[in-house]
Design a protein around this motif. Structure first.
Motif, PDB file in Angstrom:
ATOM      1  N   LYS A 152       0.834  -1.195   0.000  1.00 48.65           N
ATOM      2  CA  LYS A 152       0.000   0.000   0.000  1.00 48.65           C
ATOM      3  C   LYS A 152       0.872   1.249   0.000  1.00 48.65           C
ATOM      4  O   LYS A 152       2.023   1.218   0.387  1.00 48.65           O
ATOM      5  CB  LYS A 152      -0.885   0.000   1.231  1.00 48.65           C
ATOM      6  CG  LYS A 152      -2.017  -0.973   1.122  1.00 48.65           C
ATOM      7  CD  LYS A 152      -3.211  -0.474   1.924  1.00 48.65           C
ATOM      8  CE  LYS A 152      -4.150  -1.609   2.205  1.00 48.65           C
ATOM      9  NZ  LYS A 152      -3.645  -2.513   3.230  1.00 48.65           N
ATOM     10  N   ALA A 153       0.252   2.333  -0.439  1.00 43.66           N
ATOM     11  CA  ALA A 153       0.992   3.586  -0.527  1.00 43.66           C
ATOM     12  C   ALA A 153       1.554   3.986   0.817  1.00 43.66           C
ATOM     13  O   ALA A 153       2.660   4.483   0.926  1.00 43.66           O
ATOM     14  CB  ALA A 153       0.073   4.673  -1.054  1.00 43.66           C
ATOM     15  N   SER A 154       0.767   3.746   1.870  1.00 40.58           N
ATOM     16  CA  SER A 154       1.175   4.265   3.164  1.00 40.58           C
ATOM     17  C   SER A 154       2.395   3.552   3.728  1.00 40.58           C
ATOM     18  O   SER A 154       2.969   3.994   4.698  1.00 40.58           O
ATOM     19  CB  SER A 154       0.008   4.161   4.129  1.00 40.58           C
ATOM     20  OG  SER A 154      -0.549   2.889   4.069  1.00 40.58           O
ATOM     21  N   VAL A 156       5.116   3.634   2.663  1.00 42.84           N
ATOM     22  CA  VAL A 156       6.291   4.465   2.415  1.00 42.84           C
ATOM     23  C   VAL A 156       6.944   4.859   3.737  1.00 42.84           C
ATOM     24  O   VAL A 156       8.145   5.024   3.823  1.00 42.84           O
ATOM     25  CB  VAL A 156       5.922   5.699   1.556  1.00 42.84           C
ATOM     26  CG1 VAL A 156       5.145   6.715   2.347  1.00 42.84           C
ATOM     27  CG2 VAL A 156       7.155   6.331   0.974  1.00 42.84           C
ATOM     28  N   LYS A 170      12.131   7.645  -3.544  1.00 45.50           N
ATOM     29  CA  LYS A 170      11.875   6.490  -4.385  1.00 45.50           C
ATOM     30  C   LYS A 170      12.666   6.633  -5.677  1.00 45.50           C
ATOM     31  O   LYS A 170      12.940   7.733  -6.123  1.00 45.50           O
ATOM     32  CB  LYS A 170      10.393   6.428  -4.718  1.00 45.50           C
ATOM     33  CG  LYS A 170       9.500   6.233  -3.527  1.00 45.50           C
ATOM     34  CD  LYS A 170       8.082   6.104  -4.049  1.00 45.50           C
ATOM     35  CE  LYS A 170       7.067   6.240  -2.967  1.00 45.50           C
ATOM     36  NZ  LYS A 170       5.736   6.405  -3.522  1.00 45.50           N
ATOM     37  N   PRO A 173       8.037   5.386  -9.366  1.00 39.69           N
ATOM     38  CA  PRO A 173       6.837   5.761  -8.603  1.00 39.69           C
ATOM     39  C   PRO A 173       6.314   4.721  -7.619  1.00 39.69           C
ATOM     40  O   PRO A 173       5.754   5.080  -6.601  1.00 39.69           O
ATOM     41  CB  PRO A 173       5.806   6.019  -9.698  1.00 39.69           C
ATOM     42  CG  PRO A 173       6.600   6.437 -10.875  1.00 39.69           C
ATOM     43  CD  PRO A 173       7.874   5.671 -10.794  1.00 39.69           C
ATOM     44  N   LYS A 174       6.481   3.436  -7.897  1.00 44.96           N
ATOM     45  CA  LYS A 174       5.908   2.437  -7.000  1.00 44.96           C
ATOM     46  C   LYS A 174       6.933   1.994  -5.961  1.00 44.96           C
ATOM     47  O   LYS A 174       8.064   1.678  -6.295  1.00 44.96           O
ATOM     48  CB  LYS A 174       5.467   1.206  -7.801  1.00 44.96           C
ATOM     49  CG  LYS A 174       4.365   1.511  -8.767  1.00 44.96           C
ATOM     50  CD  LYS A 174       3.034   1.050  -8.215  1.00 44.96           C
ATOM     51  CE  LYS A 174       1.925   1.406  -9.152  1.00 44.96           C
ATOM     52  NZ  LYS A 174       0.856   2.146  -8.568  1.00 44.96           N
ATOM     53  N   ILE A 175       6.494   1.917  -4.693  1.00 44.54           N
ATOM     54  CA  ILE A 175       7.398   1.497  -3.628  1.00 44.54           C
ATOM     55  C   ILE A 175       7.900   0.084  -3.864  1.00 44.54           C
ATOM     56  O   ILE A 175       9.080  -0.201  -3.775  1.00 44.54           O
ATOM     57  CB  ILE A 175       6.671   1.472  -2.267  1.00 44.54           C
ATOM     58  CG1 ILE A 175       6.220   2.849  -1.911  1.00 44.54           C
ATOM     59  CG2 ILE A 175       7.588   0.942  -1.185  1.00 44.54           C
ATOM     60  CD1 ILE A 175       5.464   2.857  -0.613  1.00 44.54           C
TER      61      ILE A 175
ATOM     62  N   SER B  20      -3.076   5.827  -9.529  1.00 42.42           N
ATOM     63  CA  SER B  20      -2.052   4.989  -8.896  1.00 42.42           C
ATOM     64  C   SER B  20      -2.682   3.724  -8.341  1.00 42.42           C
ATOM     65  O   SER B  20      -2.048   2.680  -8.291  1.00 42.42           O
ATOM     66  CB  SER B  20      -1.309   5.752  -7.799  1.00 42.42           C
ATOM     67  OG  SER B  20      -2.169   6.027  -6.720  1.00 42.42           O
ATOM     68  N   ILE B  40       2.958  12.339  -1.135  1.00 41.60           N
ATOM     69  CA  ILE B  40       3.964  11.294  -0.897  1.00 41.60           C
ATOM     70  C   ILE B  40       3.583  10.475   0.330  1.00 41.60           C
ATOM     71  O   ILE B  40       3.919   9.314   0.445  1.00 41.60           O
ATOM     72  CB  ILE B  40       5.370  11.911  -0.766  1.00 41.60           C
ATOM     73  CG1 ILE B  40       6.456  10.873  -1.019  1.00 41.60           C
ATOM     74  CG2 ILE B  40       5.613  12.530   0.588  1.00 41.60           C
ATOM     75  CD1 ILE B  40       6.944  10.878  -2.402  1.00 41.60           C
ATOM     76  N   LEU B  43      -0.079   8.474  -1.018  1.00 40.61           N
ATOM     77  CA  LEU B  43      -0.224   7.795  -2.306  1.00 40.61           C
ATOM     78  C   LEU B  43       1.069   7.109  -2.695  1.00 40.61           C
ATOM     79  O   LEU B  43       2.153   7.537  -2.296  1.00 40.61           O
ATOM     80  CB  LEU B  43      -0.578   8.812  -3.403  1.00 40.61           C
ATOM     81  CG  LEU B  43      -1.773   9.709  -3.148  1.00 40.61           C
ATOM     82  CD1 LEU B  43      -1.936  10.669  -4.300  1.00 40.61           C
ATOM     83  CD2 LEU B  43      -3.024   8.869  -2.985  1.00 40.61           C
ATOM     84  N   ASP B  44       0.942   6.055  -3.491  1.00 38.93           N
ATOM     85  CA  ASP B  44       2.127   5.358  -3.981  1.00 38.93           C
ATOM     86  C   ASP B  44       2.571   5.998  -5.292  1.00 38.93           C
ATOM     87  O   ASP B  44       2.413   5.433  -6.360  1.00 38.93           O
ATOM     88  CB  ASP B  44       1.822   3.874  -4.175  1.00 38.93           C
ATOM     89  CG  ASP B  44       3.101   3.057  -4.231  1.00 38.93           C
ATOM     90  OD1 ASP B  44       4.177   3.662  -4.137  1.00 38.93           O
ATOM     91  OD2 ASP B  44       3.024   1.843  -4.376  1.00 38.93           O
ATOM     92  N   VAL B  45       3.106   7.205  -5.194  1.00 41.56           N
ATOM     93  CA  VAL B  45       3.510   7.942  -6.393  1.00 41.56           C
ATOM     94  C   VAL B  45       4.874   8.555  -6.143  1.00 41.56           C
ATOM     95  O   VAL B  45       5.354   8.566  -5.016  1.00 41.56           O
ATOM     96  CB  VAL B  45       2.517   9.078  -6.721  1.00 41.56           C
ATOM     97  CG1 VAL B  45       1.152   8.546  -7.009  1.00 41.56           C
ATOM     98  CG2 VAL B  45       2.465  10.077  -5.590  1.00 41.56           C
TER      99      VAL B  45
END
Lengths: 483, 456
Positions: A152-154, A156, A170, A173-175, B20, B40, B43-45
């Motif tokens: 998931k985005a979070s 990060v 990063k 764009p994708k972790i 995304s 940031i 989102l996964d960007v």
């Protein structure tokens, strides 16, 4: 704090650790030694615990910064606790605190040991020891992020909390992909090193284990006298170069693969890193020639290996540098604090922070001359955020504070000043050997249980760059409603 | 797909969020570090701080192998320059947000000269959406499928409608057989209804079919069967302007209440057939004196969300049949849904939906077969349009012989100009556009809808 989410994330991490033990288990199967049971039992325990943790379904899956940081520091603690199981069960290290110390030292890529004698240990255990170096180098959670299908985005926040350096970013764009790319670069470089070491004439098992330790800039060796035992100049040169390469920011390799070779030499941090290495080697070579070694080449051979080993916080040795003149030793101790580049597998304060701190110092002087001047600190042509700058100064202060507190506690054991000072410096900087009792030919076994716990804390704090660990010691963080 | 978004504002952020999540590689460029920090974090960007016009920044974002660049900064001119530069640097497709009505008339020339693939005007799109909803009695929203040949309308069942208490199989017998009720939302839960499903008060139903059939259905089941004739619009911004134009063309009468005198003069020049009133639309006396009670529809499109919601509620209380409010912040959408306003529109959501639909079309051209996709309340159910082709495994098999997975409904088959509301005997043929209603699942391949072992 979202305790359910943290626990279920911990479950995934421990499950990954179970998988990580498989290579070590296979090694002990190949060599037919009885430590294979130690691994099987450890794997079963890990699977059971992770299964229990993963039963808990988080009711709220949004991960905030505080959760990410907590996941990282708790994971590192628990991964170390469970990673100690093979040592304990196989009887290689009978004392629990020693086994914990050894695992922490492995995962944090410190390479400090409590073992007096390593050559007699089973091959599987030694492989596991170096393998923890390799995994810890790029990050345990980074590996989890790379292998988990849905990132998931979070998450990060996890990457930010675990990656070294003031401003981790990063690559793509994708972790998930970012972490995969990093691991692929890491794996490829390790393989190249294994092949080169084989060519140099090192046995297969030793090549693999030493390459794993080098890649993580850990420094666990399979010989009592570390790399010096092989007395193989070619292998030493290979390891010197690879230690240096693994201490370089991996982002630069990614840029290079993309065809941007120039960025390597334009990067301010890399230039500083290279400069420090070259100057230190030159100074130590001059200092050693005539005093310790007869020829310049002999001095250069050992000084370059040692400088590369210490600044990248690996901690291999080819010779007992505790016997060197104090000027050379002082340089090495200073290098322990500096460390290598951000975004590498190395520990320490990191070159980028030192560069920025020096620029900040210049700014302060500049402000005395022109009190009303506006001065933005720039690096690589880009201005650095004031937030990042203040973060770096606070980090530096926190690093020194923890260092001082640890020295104070450790000195309760009544050991000599130099040993205590360098022992703490070497653990918080994730280097490995220090001077005196903990010198390249010594070890940490004679310290008390309390001191070993303090060292373990220092190692994790150093690896995770202080703040994720301090979070766990903040009472407010544990409260349900935190105001 | 590699997508670069310039401008991390309301639209930019919504786009980045949606794109995304659909497995695209999104890079956002913005000058301001604050919104980037939020992006940031959630989102996964990837975020890059800088000016999107600058070649250096665009190169850093990887414009060379970008499939799509979307320029959504506040300035039209900047968006055009961004797209122009990006196209020169190698971006495959470009989308610009251009909102100034002055440019609107020259759009086709701009598109050609700047090499733009799509121009999106949020206010214009929003006005069109409002206009569409106004033309349908009782519908909350209307979504076109299969290039407009099929429409999906959302209706709220209220007390007094003939539908209340009716079973689905009776609907086709008693009201209309050329439409299909594809999904029902009851208490925030989505049902894919079967024949003996009973409709209750307060259900939201989704009706799919040919536009004319849907229109007839809406007017037959609705309490207010009359066509909307008089519309009162509060706020004289761009949306009001476009909407008034739309209504003029559709033969409805509009009355705009605008507070700023100069804007009123401008509007009266631009819209000769619309009544422009200079007054404060949030004042009760103004609304009453303009005979709010006599209106068929009420649209609140001022710049302030609170004002729009409050005046809309007042209009509803006064008994206006159709009340629409515009809101910019959609954070409390679920709460607003319960307030009783018939439709709530959000320009940024509409813009984002438009662009996302375009992106799906692009992906389709690159091998992903999903043509359009419409989300029914958040993520719980979707209406998807697939095109059957050679690789589809179950062509020419009667539908009652197909074992579909749970929660999937074949809602409509579009064969050239023929619209089929499918029954058990109908078959899917290659080249057909098939609209499915799917619950809780995400499909990227048409063949996935068959339960394991279900295809012959």
């Amino acid at each position: 704090m979202n305790i359910r989410l943290i626990l279920s994330s911990l479950g995934s991490v421990l499950c990954t650790e179970a998988v990580l033990m498989i290579p070590a288990m296979l090694v002990s199967v190949i060599y037919g030694q009885d430590d294979v049971y130690a691994f099987i039992i450890s794997i079963l325990i890990l699977i059971a615990v992770s299964f229990l943790l993963r039963i808990l379904k988080p009711d709220q899956s949004q991960m905030y910064a505080r959760d990410g940081f907590a996941v990282v520091s708790l994971s590192w603690f628990f991964v170390s606790v469970f990673g100690a199981l093979p040592y304990l069960i196989s009887g290689a290290i009978p004392s629990p605190i020693d086994a914990f110390f050894e695992t922490v030292s492995g995962f944090t890529t410190t390479g400090a040991t409590i073992l007096k004698e390593v050559e007699s240990l089973p091959k599987g255990i030694l492989f596991w020891r170096s393998f923890t170096n390799w995994v810890g180098g790029m990050g345990v959670l980074a590996l989890v992020l790379a292998v988990l299908p849905s990132v998931k985005a979070s998450t990060v926040h996890i990457l930010v909390a675990e990656s070294p350096g003031p401003n981790p970013g990063k690559l793509v764009p994708k972790i998930g992909q970012t972490v995969k790319i990093l691991y692929i670069i890491y794996l490829a470089m390790t393989l190249i090193q294994v092949i080169l070491l084989l060519i140099s004439g090192m046995p297969l098992y030793d090549s693999i284990v030493n390459a794993l330790s080098t890649a993580g800039t850990g420094g666990f060796a399979v010989k009592n006298t570390s790399i010096g035992a092989y007395n193989n100049v070619f292998a030493e040169v290979i390891i010197t170069v690879f230690m240096f390469l693994f201490g370089t920011n991996f982002t630069l390799y990614f840029q290079m693969i993309r065809g941007n070779v120039k960025s390597f030499f334009r990067n301010a941090e890399f230039r500083f890193y290279l400069g420090i290495v070259v100057i230190s080697i030159a100074l130590i070579t001059i200092d050693l020639t005539g005093k310790v070694f007869g020829s310049v080449w002999e001095s250069l051979r050992h000084s370059s290996f040692q400088v590369s080993s210490i600044i990248t916080t690996t901690g291999f040795s080819t010779t007992d540098f505790d016997l060197w003149p104090s000027f050379s030793k002082s340089i090495l101790v200073l290098l322990m604090f500096i460390g290598a580049s951000a975004g590498s597998t190395a520990g320490g304060i990191k070159c980028i922070r030192i560069v920025l701190l020096m620029k900040l110092m210049r700014r302060e002087v500049h402000k005395i001359i022109h009190p009303r001047s506006v001065y933005t600190v720039k690096i690589d042509g880009k201005s650095v955020d004031e937030d990042v700058l203040s973060g770096i100064t606070v980090f530096f202060y926190a690093f020194i504070t923890i260092f001082a507190a640890a020295v104070l506690i450790v000195s309760l054991d009544g050991k000599d000043m130099v040993s205590n000072f360098t022992a703490v410096a070497t653990t918080i900087g994730n280097v490995g050997p220090g001077l005196g009792i903990v010198g390249p030919m010594g070890n940490f076994s004679s310290y008390s249980v309390l001191s070993k716990a303090v060292f373990s804390f220092c190692m994790i704090a150093g690896r995770l760059e202080i703040f994720p660990v301090l979070l766990l010691f903040t009472p407010m963080f544990w409260k349900k409603v935190n105001i | 797909m590699k997508i670069i978004i310039i401008g991390d504002g309301k639209v930019g952020y919504t786009l980045a969020e949606n794109l995304s999540q659909e497995d695209n590689d999104v890079t956002i460029i913005d000058k301001d570090p604050e919104p980037l920090r939020k992006a940031i974090e959630y989102l996964d960007v990837m975020c890059i701080r800088g000016n999107g016009v600058s070649t250096k920044i665009l190169m850093e974002a990887g414009v060379k192998d970008a499939d799509l660049l979307i320029a959504a900064t506040t300035s039209d001119e900047m968006n055009m320059v961004c797209c122009l530069t990006a196209k020169k640097l190698g971006a495959q497709h470009t989308i610009a947000r251009i909102r100034d009505p002055e440019y609107a008339s020259e759009l086709s020339a701009l598109k050609r000269d700047l090499g733009l693939d799509m121009v999106i005007n949020p206010e214009h799109a929003c006005a069109n959406e409002i206009g569409r909803v106004l033309s349908y009695p009782t519908a909350v929203s209307v979504e076109p499928f299969a290039k407009g040949k099929v429409e999906l309308a959302e209706l709220k069942v209220v007390n007094g409608m003939p539908l209340v208490g009716m079973k689905l199989k009776d609907v086709s017998a008693r009201i209309s057989s050329s439409i299909l009720i594809g999904a029902v939302i009851r208490d925030d839960e989505v049902f894919i209804p079967k024949g003996d499903f009973q409709i209750k008060e307060n259900d939201m139903i989704y009706v799919i079919g040919r536009p004319s059939s849907v229109y007839n259905f809406c007017s037959r089941v609705g309490l207010y069967r009359e066509k909307v004739k008089n519309v009162m619009i509060i706020g004289g911004g761009r949306i009001a302007y476009y909407l008034a134009q739309y209504l003029e063309e559709a033969g409805m009468k509009a009355k705009i209440i605008e507070i700023d005198k100069n804007r009123c003069y401008e509007l009266s020049e631009l819209l000769p057939n619309t009544l422009i009133i200079n007054g404060d639309g949030s004042e009760e006396s103004v609304l009453n004196s303009e005979n709010l009670r006599g209106m068929d529809a009420f649209v609140a499109v001022t710049g302030r969300d609170e004002e729009n919601l409050l005046t809309a509620l007042y209009a509803k209380q006064c008994g206006v049949h159709k009340v629409i409010a515009k809101i910019n912040r959609v954070n409390y959408a679920s709460m607003i849904k319960d307030m009783g306003i018939d439709s709530v529109v959000s320009p940024k959501q509409i813009t984002a939906n438009g662009i996302i639909r375009y992106v799906r079309g692009l992906k389709n051209a690159m091998g992903n077969p999903v043509e359009t996709l419409y989300k029914i309340i958040g993520d719980k159910a979707e209406a998807i349009e697939f095109v059957a082709n050679q690789s589809t495994k179950f062509v020419n098999v009667p539908l009652h012989d197909l074992k579909l997975r749970d929660g999937i409904l074949v809602a409509t088959i579009v064969r050239k100009s023929e619209i089929i509301i499918p029954h058990g005997k109908d078959v899917i043929k290659p080249g057909d556009s098939v609209i499915l209603i799917v619950k809780d699942k995400h499909f990227s391949d048409f063949n996935d809808i068959i339960a394991p072992g279900g295809a012959s």
